[in-house]
Design an enzyme around this catalytic site. Structure first.
Site, mmCIF file in Angstrom:
data_model
loop_
_atom_site.group_PDB
_atom_site.id
_atom_site.type_symbol
_atom_site.label_atom_id
_atom_site.label_comp_id
_atom_site.label_asym_id
_atom_site.label_seq_id
_atom_site.Cartn_x
_atom_site.Cartn_y
_atom_site.Cartn_z
ATOM 1 N N ASP A 131 35.591 36.314 46.021
ATOM 2 C CA ASP A 131 35.537 37.365 47.025
ATOM 3 C C ASP A 131 36.693 37.057 47.981
ATOM 4 O O ASP A 131 37.228 35.940 47.993
ATOM 5 C CB ASP A 131 34.201 37.403 47.764
ATOM 6 C CG ASP A 131 34.039 38.733 48.517
ATOM 7 O OD1 ASP A 131 35.057 39.444 48.708
ATOM 8 O OD2 ASP A 131 32.909 39.064 48.917
HETATM 9 C C1 BGC Z 1 33.849 42.154 50.205
HETATM 10 C C2 BGC Z 1 34.093 42.535 48.748
HETATM 11 C C3 BGC Z 1 35.355 43.343 48.653
HETATM 12 C C4 BGC Z 1 36.498 42.512 49.202
HETATM 13 C C5 BGC Z 1 37.832 43.205 49.132
HETATM 14 C C6 BGC Z 1 35.048 41.502 50.850
HETATM 15 O O1 BGC Z 1 34.888 41.411 52.225
HETATM 16 O O2 BGC Z 1 32.738 41.290 50.290
HETATM 17 O O3 BGC Z 1 33.016 43.270 48.251
HETATM 18 O O4 BGC Z 1 35.580 43.736 47.334
HETATM 19 O O5 BGC Z 1 36.238 42.216 50.571
HETATM 20 O O6 BGC Z 1 37.893 44.262 50.028
#
Ligand code: BGC
Length: 804
Positions: free
Chosen positions: A230
């Site tokens: 993530d």
């Molecule tokens: C989120 C993800 C997301 C990523 C990219 C993170 O803060 O938890 O679900 O895909 O950011 O935007």
């Protein structure tokens, strides 16, 4: 021999390390000299959030316009795999048109508690439903050659302190509930990537958790694709690569590169392990960048068609929860005046906030739709959305405009400031101003139909004082047309609740601990999540899992099983058939649900579990046959004693019904298997009632839960929130915060983005602030902050001077 050995042989060690972290927020590194292009990854689960300019992963800066399909909270209520497939495919086409190669979705985290701020982005409290629907979405997306990213692996079920919380669950709950939601999509739909979550699981960050990534994801589920972090979930790259992770996003300006190279040179990490990750990344890049479908699908984007799909998905998902005196559908004969109350009728909430937030091509509100259909009505704003909890006008003003016999459509719901990625809700209530207004109007007019907006359950103190209730959750860009279509009976509603609506928040099994556990998050309730708890504890609910009404009536009949006894070593499937008839006067769709219940469910197991669902479309008077084929895996339960999945021998009831609490047909079958040995678990797990204690949970786990000790000396693994008690940090934090807010374009505390940015900023370990924003928080600055927090000002000043 690796798939791309030849290419890998052409890369230097430094290049191989570089390709395992992104070039920037959304792109991978490229090496044109050896024929490796870059690819782009973009959010998200209900529409494309592709950014070309200022980049961020919190939904703050602009992105290209895209179709806003209903988020998972609503689309799950369709109980329709085909529709989810179509949504995935449409997002794939939009991705191709925006030159995006991987879409960061779907999210299959289980709704452990209704207050998780990000529940709107997840499907259900039930792993089977989450797994089937996400699998269909992935198949649809990947049919365009664009890759999916199944997220967030795993046990990421709260937003509070999501970067540092440690999810502790017993093995049975992990396997039967939380990991189950990932298993079927991984095995069946084969997403190109899986995204690990921010949190720790059993004391180890998900990004470096060998049990999760290696043993379960790769070895048990057979995942062969790329595991990506993530955004800024990386903690220690050497440990991550060892555990089976491949790609770090975003790039973090090579934060870990030097150390990784050193570790390889010193033999702490085998270069072969790095090559393996590089090989998987190359496979992803070459597969998606050289995607044969790109040519075929470029230019095929038809945004009107996608708007229509967004409308169809929402129409099939909206849930009719109450229809006293058959107040719905509303008649258009003009005999009753229509009064619309509530700011959400004019400014609907149609998606959630955070990384999945997109800019829709267009947006329809209920008022737009009424205008379009030329339906005359009077509108009152009623309450203010911006100011959270305030009436927008005096009740008297509204009351003078309403007669007893008028038809009232009351739009209520959770404002943006109540739920979002990044923080959890504080309570399960609607804003007081909305609840009070409904009660006051109900005193003079009982013909109220409530339209409910919001990504998760709310308490409904007014439920007995209104006649109609339609749950729109967050309906996507076509929400206005959809609301009008259901209100006036163009379509009969057919959505079913993908989660339980408790009567009161206090009834929820985790109500006393959720959000209050910052570090060790104890999943004390075990497998008793959602209806599994309410059923076994025999607790009344407001609306049960799987519930939803229609404008027509259905009859279920003639349940047949292919066998009375099944030994899955000899028989591959147990076939279940039955018939549904539409006995009402209009066309309708019904979602039949199949649950399996072990006749003797004494012990640590659920009363029943969803194992199949099917939506059938029937004209008035028409009947249709439904067939399910149950396999061995459908009877699997994880046995903690044996540490494996087992089929317990014994009698089982096959239950068929229109909701988890409306079982209409039932037949018994004998399943051969292994004996169920009642283990000595604390009483709560045999007969849940009240709340599970920490002591019981520790007994179930067989170990004590360690405490987190915080305090000096601080390191870059601490958060600003953890350092905020140090007097000299107060002013530093204040200054940094206002700098960050300014750069994120957040003007005041009232701004919706304020809470998201603030919680991200305060709850992210300092090191990871550098990963997300190497320009604004360079590595040395993080180190300076730590020195200040530890009271080492002089060293800090010298370090900062040296950098100037
Ligand atoms: C989120 C993800 C997301 C990523 C990219 C993170 O803060 O938890 O679900 O895909 O950011 O935007």
């Amino acid at each position: 021999m690796l798939k791309h050995q030849e290419l890998i042989d052409k890369m230097t060690l430094t290049e191989k390390i570089r390709i395992t972290s992104g070039k920037d927020n959304w792109r991978t590194e490229e090496f044109p000299a050896v024929g490796i292009p870059k690819i782009t990854l973009s959010d998200g689960p209900h529409g494309l959030r592709h950014q070309e300019e200022e980049q961020d992963h919190l939904g703050i800066n602009e992105s290209n316009p895209a179709t806003c399909f209903p988020p998972a909270c609503l689309s799950a209520a369709s109980f329709d795999e085909e529709l989810l497939y179509e949504m995935g495919r449409a997002i794939g086409i939009e991705a191709i048109n925006d030159h995006v190669h991987v879409v960061l979705g779907p999210g299959v985290n289980i709704k452990r508690n209704p207050l998780c701020g990000r529940n709107f982005e997840y499907f259900s409290e039930d792993p089977h439903l989450s797994a089937r629907l996400s699998s269909a979405w992935i198949r649809g997306l990947q049919s365009t050659g664009v890759g999916a990213s199944l997220k967030h692996f795993a046990l990421n079920n709260q937003e509070e302190n999501r970067m540092k919380s440690d999810s502790i669950a017993d093995r049975k709950a992990m396997h039967d509930i939380y990991l189950k939601a990932f298993e079927n999509p991984v095995r069946e739909a084969k997403p190109y990537t899986v995204m690990c979550s921010y949190n720790l699981v059993d004391g180890v960050y998900a990004s470096e958790n060998g049990m999760l990534l290696k043993e379960i994801l790769r070895e048990k589920f057979g995942f062969e694709g790329v595991v990506v972090t993530d955004w800024a979930a990386m903690n220690d790259k050497t440990a991550s690569l060892k555990a089976g992770l491949d790609l770090e996003m975003p790039g973090g300006a090579g934060y870990f590169d030097e150390k990784l190279e050193e570790d390889i040179r010193e033999g702490k990490l085998d270069e072969g392990t790095l090559d393996q990750a590089v090989d998987r990344i190359l496979e992803l890049i070459l597969k998606t960048a050289g995607n044969g479908k790109i040519k075929e699908l470029t230019g095929t984007l038809d945004i009107e068609k996608h708007h229509d799909l967004a409308r169809r998905i929402a129409l099939e998902s909206v849930i009719l929860l109450k229809n006293e005196d058959k107040i719905l559908p509303l008649s258009l004969d003009g005999s009753r005046k229509i009064v619309v109350i509530g700011a959400l009728a004019e400014k609907p909430r149609y998606q959630g906030a955070g990384s999945s937030h997109i800019i829709p091509y267009k947006l329809t509100s209920l008022l737009d739709a009424l205008k379009e259909k030329d339906i005359s009505h009077t509108y009152y704003e009623g309450y203010s959305l911006e100011e959270g909890d305030h009436p927008a006008q005096s009740v008297e003003e509204i009351l003078t405009g309403i007669q007893k016999e008028d038809t009232v459509i009351f739009a209520v719901g959770l404002p943006d400031s109540y739920e979002s990625e990044g923080f959890d809700r504080e309570h399960m209530r609607l804003p007081d101003a909305q609840n009070e207004l409904i009660e006051k109007i109900a005193q003079v007019n009982r013909n109220i139909t409530v339209l409910l907006y919001g990504g998760a359950p709310v308490e409904m103190p007014w439920i007995d004082h209104v006649k109609g209730l339609i749950n729109l959750y967050l309906p996507g860009q076509a929400g206005g047309e959809v609301a009008a279509g259901i209100l006036f009976g163009e379509t009969s509603p057919s959505g079913k609740l993908p989660e339980t609506y408790p009567l009161f928040y206090r009834d929820h099994v985790t109500s006393e601990i959720f959000g209050r556990e910052k570090y060790q998050v104890t999943y004390r309730e075990g497998i008793y999540v959602g209806y599994r708890f309410f059923d076994k504890a025999r607790k009344e609910v407001l609306f049960p899992f799987g519930f939803g009404l229609s404008y027509t009536d259905f009859v279920y009949e003639d349940l047949q099983l292919s066998h009375e006894q099944v030994d899955f070593n000899e028989t591959a499937e147990l076939t279940v058939t039955f018939r549904i008839r539409n006995t009402g006067e209009v066309h309708g769709k019904e979602t039949a649900q199949l649950y399996i219940s072990r006749a003797d469910h004494e012990g640590y197991m659920a009363v029943k579990e969803l194992k199949g669902f099917r939506k059938v479309s029937l004209n008035a008077g028409e009947g249709g046959d439904v067939t399910f084929k149950l396999k061995k895996e459908d009877f699997h339960q994880f046995d903690s004693g044996e540490n494996k999945e087992m089929v317990y021998e014994g009698e089982y009831d096959i239950l068929v019904g229109s909701s988890s609490r409306d079982i209409l047909l039932k037949k018994r079958v004998y399943i051969s298997g292994e004996p169920f040995k009642k283990s000595t678990v604390p009483d709560f797990y045999n007969r849940p009632s009240g709340k599970p204690s920490l002591e019981d949970f520790e007994k179930l786990l067989g170990r004590k839960i360690p405490e987190t000790k915080l305090g000096k000396p601080f390191t870059v693994d601490n958060t600003l929130s953890e350092m905020s008690g140090v007097p000299q940090m107060k002013i530093v934090i204040r200054k940094l915060s206002s700098m960050l807010m300014e750069s994120a374009g957040v003007r005041s505390r009232q701004d919706n983005a304020y809470k998201v940015v603030h919680s991200m900023f305060m709850q992210t370990p300092i090191k990871r602030l550098t990963l997300v924003s190497p320009d604004r928080m360079p590595k040395y600055m993080g180190e300076v902050l730590v020195l200040i927090a530890n009271g080492e000002y002089l060293k800090a000043a010298a370090k900062a001077r040296a950098k100037k």
